[in-house]
Design a protein around this motif. Sequence first.
Motif, PDB file in Angstrom:
ATOM      1  N   MET A  14     -13.233  -6.741   9.964  1.00 30.01           N
ATOM      2  CA  MET A  14     -13.391  -5.308  10.218  1.00 30.01           C
ATOM      3  C   MET A  14     -12.091  -4.689  10.725  1.00 30.01           C
ATOM      4  SD  MET A  14     -17.263  -4.759  11.679  1.00 30.01           S
ATOM      5  CE  MET A  14     -16.992  -5.668  13.175  1.00 30.01           C
ATOM      6  N   ALA A  15     -11.324  -5.465  11.500  1.00 26.42           N
ATOM      7  CA  ALA A  15     -10.052  -4.960  12.004  1.00 26.42           C
ATOM      8  C   ALA A  15      -9.024  -4.796  10.883  1.00 26.42           C
ATOM      9  CB  ALA A  15      -9.503  -5.896  13.077  1.00 26.42           C
ATOM     10  N   CYS A  16      -9.188  -5.528   9.798  1.00 29.17           N
ATOM     11  CA  CYS A  16      -8.239  -5.464   8.676  1.00 29.17           C
ATOM     12  C   CYS A  16      -8.487  -4.269   7.759  1.00 29.17           C
ATOM     13  CB  CYS A  16      -8.323  -6.738   7.836  1.00 29.17           C
ATOM     14  SG  CYS A  16      -7.669  -8.180   8.662  1.00 29.17           S
ATOM     15  N   GLU A  17      -9.663  -3.677   7.850  1.00 27.08           N
ATOM     16  CA  GLU A  17      -9.964  -2.563   6.954  1.00 27.08           C
ATOM     17  C   GLU A  17      -9.061  -1.379   7.260  1.00 27.08           C
ATOM     18  OE1 GLU A  17     -13.888  -1.419   5.889  1.00 27.08           O
ATOM     19  OE2 GLU A  17     -14.697  -3.370   6.470  1.00 27.08           O
ATOM     20  N   HIS A  18      -8.621  -0.711   6.205  1.00 28.04           N
ATOM     21  CA  HIS A  18      -7.769   0.461   6.357  1.00 28.04           C
ATOM     22  C   HIS A  18      -7.865   1.317   5.101  1.00 28.04           C
ATOM     23  CE1 HIS A  18      -5.320  -2.462   4.172  1.00 28.04           C
ATOM     24  NE2 HIS A  18      -4.670  -1.448   3.666  1.00 28.04           N
ATOM     25  N   ASP A  19      -7.424   2.538   5.211  1.00 20.45           N
ATOM     26  CA  ASP A  19      -7.392   3.429   4.058  1.00 20.45           C
ATOM     27  C   ASP A  19      -6.158   3.117   3.237  1.00 20.45           C
ATOM     28  OD1 ASP A  19      -9.728   4.759   4.678  1.00 20.45           O
ATOM     29  OD2 ASP A  19      -8.701   6.219   5.952  1.00 20.45           O
ATOM     30  N   CYS A  20      -6.327   3.111   1.941  1.00 14.84           N
ATOM     31  CA  CYS A  20      -5.202   2.835   1.044  1.00 14.84           C
ATOM     32  C   CYS A  20      -4.628   4.149   0.532  1.00 14.84           C
ATOM     33  CB  CYS A  20      -5.674   1.998  -0.142  1.00 14.84           C
ATOM     34  SG  CYS A  20      -6.185   0.343   0.322  1.00 14.84           S
ATOM     35  N   ASP A  21      -3.383   4.093   0.131  1.00  8.73           N
ATOM     36  CA  ASP A  21      -2.771   5.286  -0.455  1.00  8.73           C
ATOM     37  C   ASP A  21      -2.718   5.136  -1.973  1.00  8.73           C
ATOM     38  OD1 ASP A  21      -0.788   3.430  -0.804  1.00  8.73           O
ATOM     39  OD2 ASP A  21       0.676   4.423   0.463  1.00  8.73           O
ATOM     40  N   GLU A  22      -2.445   6.207  -2.630  1.00 10.52           N
ATOM     41  CA  GLU A  22      -2.445   6.240  -4.098  1.00 10.52           C
ATOM     42  C   GLU A  22      -1.330   5.402  -4.726  1.00 10.52           C
ATOM     43  OE1 GLU A  22      -4.789   7.693  -6.027  1.00 10.52           O
ATOM     44  OE2 GLU A  22      -5.843   8.105  -4.157  1.00 10.52           O
ATOM     45  N   ALA A  23      -0.288   5.100  -3.981  1.00  9.77           N
ATOM     46  CA  ALA A  23       0.854   4.365  -4.532  1.00  9.77           C
ATOM     47  C   ALA A  23       0.525   2.900  -4.806  1.00  9.77           C
ATOM     48  CB  ALA A  23       2.044   4.463  -3.585  1.00  9.77           C
ATOM     49  N   VAL A  45      -2.584   1.391  -5.922  1.00 10.53           N
ATOM     50  CA  VAL A  45      -3.957   1.424  -6.426  1.00 10.53           C
ATOM     51  C   VAL A  45      -4.489   0.020  -6.714  1.00 10.53           C
ATOM     52  CG1 VAL A  45      -5.433   2.255  -8.293  1.00 10.53           C
ATOM     53  CG2 VAL A  45      -3.677   3.742  -7.346  1.00 10.53           C
ATOM     54  N   ASP A  46      -3.696  -0.827  -7.384  1.00 19.06           N
ATOM     55  CA  ASP A  46      -4.170  -2.172  -7.712  1.00 19.06           C
ATOM     56  C   ASP A  46      -4.441  -2.992  -6.453  1.00 19.06           C
ATOM     57  OD1 ASP A  46      -4.093  -1.704 -10.428  1.00 19.06           O
ATOM     58  OD2 ASP A  46      -2.050  -2.473 -10.652  1.00 19.06           O
ATOM     59  N   TYR A  47      -3.507  -2.901  -5.506  1.00 18.55           N
ATOM     60  CA  TYR A  47      -3.696  -3.612  -4.242  1.00 18.55           C
ATOM     61  C   TYR A  47      -4.955  -3.124  -3.548  1.00 18.55           C
ATOM     62  CZ  TYR A  47      -3.295  -4.360   0.776  1.00 18.55           C
ATOM     63  OH  TYR A  47      -3.567  -4.660   2.075  1.00 18.55           O
ATOM     64  N   CYS A  48      -5.138  -1.819  -3.506  1.00 18.95           N
ATOM     65  CA  CYS A  48      -6.298  -1.231  -2.828  1.00 18.95           C
ATOM     66  C   CYS A  48      -7.604  -1.675  -3.466  1.00 18.95           C
ATOM     67  CB  CYS A  48      -6.207   0.289  -2.834  1.00 18.95           C
ATOM     68  SG  CYS A  48      -4.918   0.917  -1.751  1.00 18.95           S
ATOM     69  N   ARG A  49      -7.639  -1.679  -4.770  1.00 20.13           N
ATOM     70  CA  ARG A  49      -8.850  -2.072  -5.482  1.00 20.13           C
ATOM     71  C   ARG A  49      -9.187  -3.539  -5.172  1.00 20.13           C
ATOM     72  NH1 ARG A  49      -7.535  -0.825 -10.768  1.00 20.13           N
ATOM     73  NH2 ARG A  49      -7.865   1.348 -10.194  1.00 20.13           N
TER      74      ARG A  49
END
Length: 94
Positions: free
Chosen positions: A33-42, A44-48
């Motif tokens: 839960m501590a690792c969760e964060h909002d991703c940025d558009e730059a 996208v693949d990492y965020c997904r």
Amino acid sequence: PWGLFRFYSRALAESSLLGNLTIIVILANTVAMACEHDCDEAHVDYCRTFKGRMELCNIIFTSFFTLEMVIKGVGLGPLNYLKDSSNLFDVIIV
């Protein structure tokens, strides 16, 4: 068969193995839960990929906590299970 299942559920529910494993899973869940964060558009693949893995972790943790609740509920019996305030807290949280 039900009596045997309840016998083993009670033995597991009262064991230090389940208690220690639950503490380890709680700590791992806290780290996740501590690792969760909002991703940025730059990125996208990492965020997904990251969000997919976090979702999988969430499913695994929820499944473990639900299974723990069922084992204790069956092994101790519903009334004895709910007499313990920490178990009642688990029912509300899970």
